[in-house]
Scaffold this motif. Structure first.
Motif, PDB file in Angstrom:
ATOM      1  N   GLU A  53       0.872  -1.514  -0.471  1.00  0.00           N
ATOM      2  CA  GLU A  53       0.064   0.321  -0.073  1.00  0.00           C
ATOM      3  C   GLU A  53       0.936   1.757   0.242  1.00  0.00           C
ATOM      4  O   GLU A  53       2.277   1.283  -0.339  1.00  0.00           O
ATOM      5  N   GLN A  54       0.090   2.473  -0.141  1.00  0.00           N
ATOM      6  CA  GLN A  54       1.388   3.857   0.180  1.00  0.00           C
ATOM      7  C   GLN A  54       2.267   3.885   1.279  1.00  0.00           C
ATOM      8  O   GLN A  54       1.896   3.584   2.540  1.00  0.00           O
ATOM      9  N   THR A  55       2.690   4.015   1.327  1.00  0.00           N
ATOM     10  CA  THR A  55       4.637   4.309   1.530  1.00  0.00           C
ATOM     11  C   THR A  55       4.282   5.164   2.964  1.00  0.00           C
ATOM     12  O   THR A  55       3.725   5.965   2.884  1.00  0.00           O
ATOM     13  N   SER A  56       4.369   4.456   3.909  1.00  0.00           N
ATOM     14  CA  SER A  56       4.208   5.927   5.267  1.00  0.00           C
ATOM     15  C   SER A  56       5.854   5.824   6.154  1.00  0.00           C
ATOM     16  O   SER A  56       6.881   5.834   6.084  1.00  0.00           O
ATOM     17  N   PRO A  57       5.774   7.453   6.357  1.00  0.00           N
ATOM     18  CA  PRO A  57       7.209   7.840   6.739  1.00  0.00           C
ATOM     19  C   PRO A  57       7.230   7.024   7.913  1.00  0.00           C
ATOM     20  O   PRO A  57       7.212   6.261   8.993  1.00  0.00           O
ATOM     21  N   VAL A  58       9.147   7.122   7.365  1.00  0.00           N
ATOM     22  CA  VAL A  58       9.969   6.406   8.485  1.00  0.00           C
ATOM     23  C   VAL A  58      11.121   6.993   9.302  1.00  0.00           C
ATOM     24  O   VAL A  58      11.630   7.501   8.340  1.00  0.00           O
ATOM     25  N   HIS A  59      10.610   6.875  10.718  1.00  0.00           N
ATOM     26  CA  HIS A  59      11.905   7.351  11.659  1.00  0.00           C
ATOM     27  C   HIS A  59      12.544   6.668  12.173  1.00  0.00           C
ATOM     28  O   HIS A  59      12.694   5.622  13.150  1.00  0.00           O
ATOM     29  N   CYS A  60      13.886   6.812  11.990  1.00  0.00           N
ATOM     30  CA  CYS A  60      15.324   5.913  12.580  1.00  0.00           C
ATOM     31  C   CYS A  60      16.487   6.685  12.900  1.00  0.00           C
ATOM     32  O   CYS A  60      16.945   6.814  11.777  1.00  0.00           O
ATOM     33  N   ASP A  61      16.372   6.133  14.210  1.00  0.00           N
ATOM     34  CA  ASP A  61      17.298   7.466  14.469  1.00  0.00           C
ATOM     35  C   ASP A  61      19.170   6.911  14.712  1.00  0.00           C
ATOM     36  O   ASP A  61      20.055   7.210  14.224  1.00  0.00           O
ATOM     37  N   THR A  62      19.106   5.445  15.380  1.00  0.00           N
ATOM     38  CA  THR A  62      20.107   4.972  15.506  1.00  0.00           C
ATOM     39  C   THR A  62      20.637   3.269  14.515  1.00  0.00           C
ATOM     40  O   THR A  62      19.103   3.091  13.721  1.00  0.00           O
ATOM     41  N   LEU A  63      21.399   2.502  14.324  1.00  0.00           N
ATOM     42  CA  LEU A  63      21.031   1.685  14.044  1.00  0.00           C
ATOM     43  C   LEU A  63      20.609   0.095  14.737  1.00  0.00           C
ATOM     44  O   LEU A  63      19.706  -0.573  13.760  1.00  0.00           O
ATOM     45  N   ASN A  64      20.328   0.914  16.092  1.00  0.00           N
ATOM     46  CA  ASN A  64      19.811  -0.756  16.299  1.00  0.00           C
ATOM     47  C   ASN A  64      17.986  -0.080  16.818  1.00  0.00           C
ATOM     48  O   ASN A  64      17.685  -1.732  16.138  1.00  0.00           O
ATOM     49  N   ASP A  65      17.298   0.864  15.771  1.00  0.00           N
ATOM     50  CA  ASP A  65      16.152   0.978  15.230  1.00  0.00           C
ATOM     51  C   ASP A  65      16.692   0.498  13.876  1.00  0.00           C
ATOM     52  O   ASP A  65      15.054  -0.050  13.360  1.00  0.00           O
ATOM     53  N   PHE A  66      17.615   0.433  13.386  1.00  0.00           N
ATOM     54  CA  PHE A  66      17.073   0.198  11.991  1.00  0.00           C
ATOM     55  C   PHE A  66      16.925  -1.324  12.280  1.00  0.00           C
ATOM     56  O   PHE A  66      15.760  -2.181  10.724  1.00  0.00           O
ATOM     57  N   VAL A  67      17.563  -2.166  12.337  1.00  0.00           N
ATOM     58  CA  VAL A  67      17.485  -3.235  13.063  1.00  0.00           C
ATOM     59  C   VAL A  67      16.300  -4.307  13.531  1.00  0.00           C
ATOM     60  O   VAL A  67      15.796  -4.956  12.478  1.00  0.00           O
ATOM     61  N   ARG A  68      15.727  -3.240  14.632  1.00  0.00           N
ATOM     62  CA  ARG A  68      14.532  -3.819  14.656  1.00  0.00           C
ATOM     63  C   ARG A  68      13.418  -3.563  13.776  1.00  0.00           C
ATOM     64  O   ARG A  68      12.644  -4.531  13.282  1.00  0.00           O
ATOM     65  N   LEU A  69      13.152  -2.530  13.064  1.00  0.00           N
ATOM     66  CA  LEU A  69      12.073  -2.306  12.056  1.00  0.00           C
ATOM     67  C   LEU A  69      13.233  -2.640  10.856  1.00  0.00           C
ATOM     68  O   LEU A  69      11.288  -3.460   9.924  1.00  0.00           O
ATOM     69  N   PHE A  70      13.997  -3.088  10.616  1.00  0.00           N
ATOM     70  CA  PHE A  70      14.481  -4.106   9.035  1.00  0.00           C
ATOM     71  C   PHE A  70      13.851  -5.315   9.417  1.00  0.00           C
ATOM     72  O   PHE A  70      13.267  -5.825   8.389  1.00  0.00           O
ATOM     73  N   LYS A  71      13.542  -6.253  10.145  1.00  0.00           N
ATOM     74  CA  LYS A  71      12.808  -7.111  10.831  1.00  0.00           C
ATOM     75  C   LYS A  71      11.534  -7.267  10.327  1.00  0.00           C
ATOM     76  O   LYS A  71      10.997  -7.834   9.709  1.00  0.00           O
ATOM     77  N   GLN A  72      11.215  -6.223  10.911  1.00  0.00           N
ATOM     78  CA  GLN A  72       9.612  -5.834  10.624  1.00  0.00           C
ATOM     79  C   GLN A  72       8.871  -5.859   9.887  1.00  0.00           C
ATOM     80  O   GLN A  72       8.197  -6.753   9.160  1.00  0.00           O
ATOM     81  N   ALA A  73       9.433  -4.386   9.164  1.00  0.00           N
ATOM     82  CA  ALA A  73       9.213  -5.282   7.793  1.00  0.00           C
ATOM     83  C   ALA A  73       9.490  -6.443   6.258  1.00  0.00           C
ATOM     84  O   ALA A  73       8.954  -6.487   5.769  1.00  0.00           O
ATOM     85  N   VAL A  74      10.474  -6.978   6.842  1.00  0.00           N
ATOM     86  CA  VAL A  74      10.966  -8.118   5.789  1.00  0.00           C
ATOM     87  C   VAL A  74       9.541  -9.478   6.626  1.00  0.00           C
ATOM     88  O   VAL A  74       8.486  -9.397   5.526  1.00  0.00           O
ATOM     89  N   ALA A  75       9.555  -9.329   7.360  1.00  0.00           N
ATOM     90  CA  ALA A  75       8.196 -10.077   7.817  1.00  0.00           C
ATOM     91  C   ALA A  75       7.153  -9.797   7.723  1.00  0.00           C
ATOM     92  O   ALA A  75       6.312 -10.583   7.166  1.00  0.00           O
ATOM     93  N   SER A  76       6.706  -8.921   7.720  1.00  0.00           N
ATOM     94  CA  SER A  76       5.311  -8.210   7.013  1.00  0.00           C
ATOM     95  C   SER A  76       4.864  -8.371   6.097  1.00  0.00           C
ATOM     96  O   SER A  76       4.025  -7.990   4.734  1.00  0.00           O
ATOM     97  N   GLN A  77       6.305  -8.236   4.976  1.00  0.00           N
ATOM     98  CA  GLN A  77       5.856  -8.079   3.800  1.00  0.00           C
ATOM     99  C   GLN A  77       6.618  -9.766   3.058  1.00  0.00           C
ATOM    100  O   GLN A  77       6.484  -9.921   1.652  1.00  0.00           O
ATOM    101  N   GLU A  78       6.564 -10.583   3.953  1.00  0.00           N
ATOM    102  CA  GLU A  78       6.604 -12.022   3.602  1.00  0.00           C
ATOM    103  C   GLU A  78       8.181 -12.308   2.323  1.00  0.00           C
ATOM    104  O   GLU A  78       7.866 -12.619   1.423  1.00  0.00           O
ATOM    105  N   LEU A  79       8.957 -11.573   2.964  1.00  0.00           N
ATOM    106  CA  LEU A  79      10.457 -11.655   2.315  1.00  0.00           C
ATOM    107  C   LEU A  79      11.120 -12.755   2.556  1.00  0.00           C
ATOM    108  O   LEU A  79      12.322 -12.844   2.173  1.00  0.00           O
ATOM    109  N   GLN A  80      10.324 -13.438   3.867  1.00  0.00           N
ATOM    110  CA  GLN A  80      11.446 -14.617   4.401  1.00  0.00           C
ATOM    111  C   GLN A  80      11.732 -16.031   3.485  1.00  0.00           C
ATOM    112  O   GLN A  80      13.224 -16.235   4.109  1.00  0.00           O
ATOM    113  N   ASP A  81      11.232 -16.701   2.495  1.00  0.00           N
ATOM    114  CA  ASP A  81      11.489 -17.248   1.323  1.00  0.00           C
ATOM    115  C   ASP A  81      12.469 -17.442   0.694  1.00  0.00           C
ATOM    116  O   ASP A  81      12.300 -17.932  -0.577  1.00  0.00           O
TER     117      ASP A  81
END
Length: 447
Positions: free
Chosen positions: A101-129
């Motif tokens: 759907e329409q991309t929403s704004p993302v706020h990522c200040d640190t590398l730890n936030d990036f790793v956490r948000l990256f895991k969520q994005a990969v899981a939600s977009q069904e890219l594990q396979d």
């Protein structure tokens, strides 16, 4: 027989890909071997380097798009801070799924936030396979960011525990990237420069439909024969080929020669290619202006040597300082009275021409002059009064830094500094035109 073969991808897609990346089949074949099948874990990080216009960015974009591999493509020059870079990766990751759907704004200040948000994005977009590819173009900019950014991207697969491969594209070698504290070593891959045969093959593919392929290939052969020693940039050569092809076809259009009359075609295009040699890499005039000049038989601009932008960017008094320095370098000292005093009387050139002055001063080269003579000439040629302020002296220093003037001798001389003007006659005439100053009237050689 096709050069690209891989059991995980359809043969039709590989054949189409091979036609899109000529002369890079071996590099694409190596990349496919490293990627493996979609669901396989690939190498954590790949470092691809090579000179400008060697096909790195184009090959990666074409490969990932043609085979429909999920990927994120980011230019590190455009996203020049770590926060902008990490947020752009996450934003593009939201649109990797076909039904996103329409991309929403993302706020990522640190590398730890990036790793956490990256895991969520990969899981939600069904890219594990399947493997996700993150391509960082102009990756040398990563060295200007925080010290933990580059090592983290090299080990992103381990940090996120996801099937992700980071590909770094750069023009410099890996040894200039490696941190002093050490890091995970990526798989390095080199893209060599295109040879003249490769350039001939690639450029010949763009032939217009109204002319035969052999006719356009002969034109490209002539073009490379002229420009290959000074320019091997594929983009610049493609621009030059499109710009000069109409002139090459003129004898054929007028009916004076056929497509196989190479000698007549060469004689017609040779002078125009020599003119184009003067402005390789310099966009001093637009393509439409260049075509108009070719049609009118004019010169490719009045400025030679340096770009026209350099002339415009010089401050107003710096231009007069440079003009005064040129006059001081190429005029004998005793002619200053003739040129720069209002009531000097009639002085004929033959009265003070000596034997050693029969040679042009422009052939002998620039001569050094003291600072007080430079300022005296400056005050004479500038209409309004100019005070000898610190601003004037700082502009002289700037001209020396730009290598338009050179300082002669040591700085500790008691009689003051001496300078020499290093610019050409064409350059100073272009400078003088911008301030409506006729410098030829003040040069002793042109009396």
């Amino acid at each position: 027989m096709p050069n690209l073969e891989h059991p995980a991808y359809p043969a039709a897609d590989l054949l189409h890909l091979e036609g899109l990346v000529p002369c890079r089949e071996s590099q694409v074949s190596t990349l496919l071997s490293i990627f493996g099948e979609r669901q396989h874990f690939s190498f954590p990080s790949i470092f691809i380097y090579g000179h400008t216009s060697s096909g790195k960015t184009y090959v990666m974009k074409t490969l990932l798009t043609t085979l429909q591999l999920p990927h994120v493509f980011v230019n590190c020059v455009e996203y020049f801070t770590s926060r902008l870079l990490l947020e752009e990766i996450l934003i593009q990751l939201q649109s990797c799924s076909p039904g996103a759907e329409q991309t929403s704004p993302v706020h990522c200040d640190t590398l730890n936030d990036f790793v956490r948000l990256f895991k969520q994005a990969v899981a939600s977009q069904e890219l594990q396979d399947q493997t996700l590819y993150i391509v960082l173009d102009r990756a040398e900019q990563l060295r200007e960011m925080e010290a933990n950014i580059l090592p983290a991207f090299l080990r992103l697969q381990e940090l996120t525990d996801r099937n992700v491969t980071v590909i770094l594209l750069s023009e410099i070698v890996w040894e200039l990237f490696r941190p002093n504290m050490g890091c995970f070593e990526p798989f390095t891959m080199y893209f060599p420069d295109y040879s003249i045969g490769h350039l001939q093959k690639i450029l010949s593919q763009n032939h217009p439909p109204e002319y035969s392929a052999d006719f356009y290939a002969a034109y490209i052969n002539i073009l490379l024969g002229v420009f290959y020693m000074v320019c091997r940039d594929l983009k610049e050569l493609r621009h030059l080929a499109a710009l000069n092809f109409a002139k090459y076809c003129e004898p054929v259009v007028r009916g004076e020669a056929n497509e196989r009359d190479t000698r007549k075609l060469w004689k017609n295009i040779e002078p125009h290619l020599k003119k184009a040699m003067q402005t390789v890499y310099l966009r001093e005039i637009s393509s439409s202006q260049w075509e108009r000049l070719q049609h009118d038989g004019g010169e490719p601009g009045q400025l030679k040597g340096l770009s026209a932008h350099t002339h415009v960017e010089l401050p107003y008094y710096s231009k007069f300082l440079l003009i005064a320095a040129y006059l001081a370098s190429y005029n004998p000292v005793r002619t200053d009275k003739r040129f720069f005093l209002k009531h000097h009387g009639k002085i004929r050139k033959t009265n003070f021409m000596k034997k050693h002055e029969k040679t042009s001063n422009h052939l002998l080269g620039p001569k050094p002059f003291p600072l007080d003579r430079l300022l005296a000439i400056l005050y004479s040629i500038v209409d309004n009064r100019v005070a000898p302020t610190a601003n004037i002296f700082s502009q002289i220093t700037s001209l020396v830094t730009l290598q338009l003037l050179s300082m002669v001798g040591q700085n500790d001389q008691l009689d003051g500094p001496r300078y020499k003007c290093t610019v050409s006659l064409d350059f100073i005439r272009a400078i003088a035109r911008t301030v409506n100053f006729d410098i030829i009237k003040y040069l002793y050689d042109f009396l």
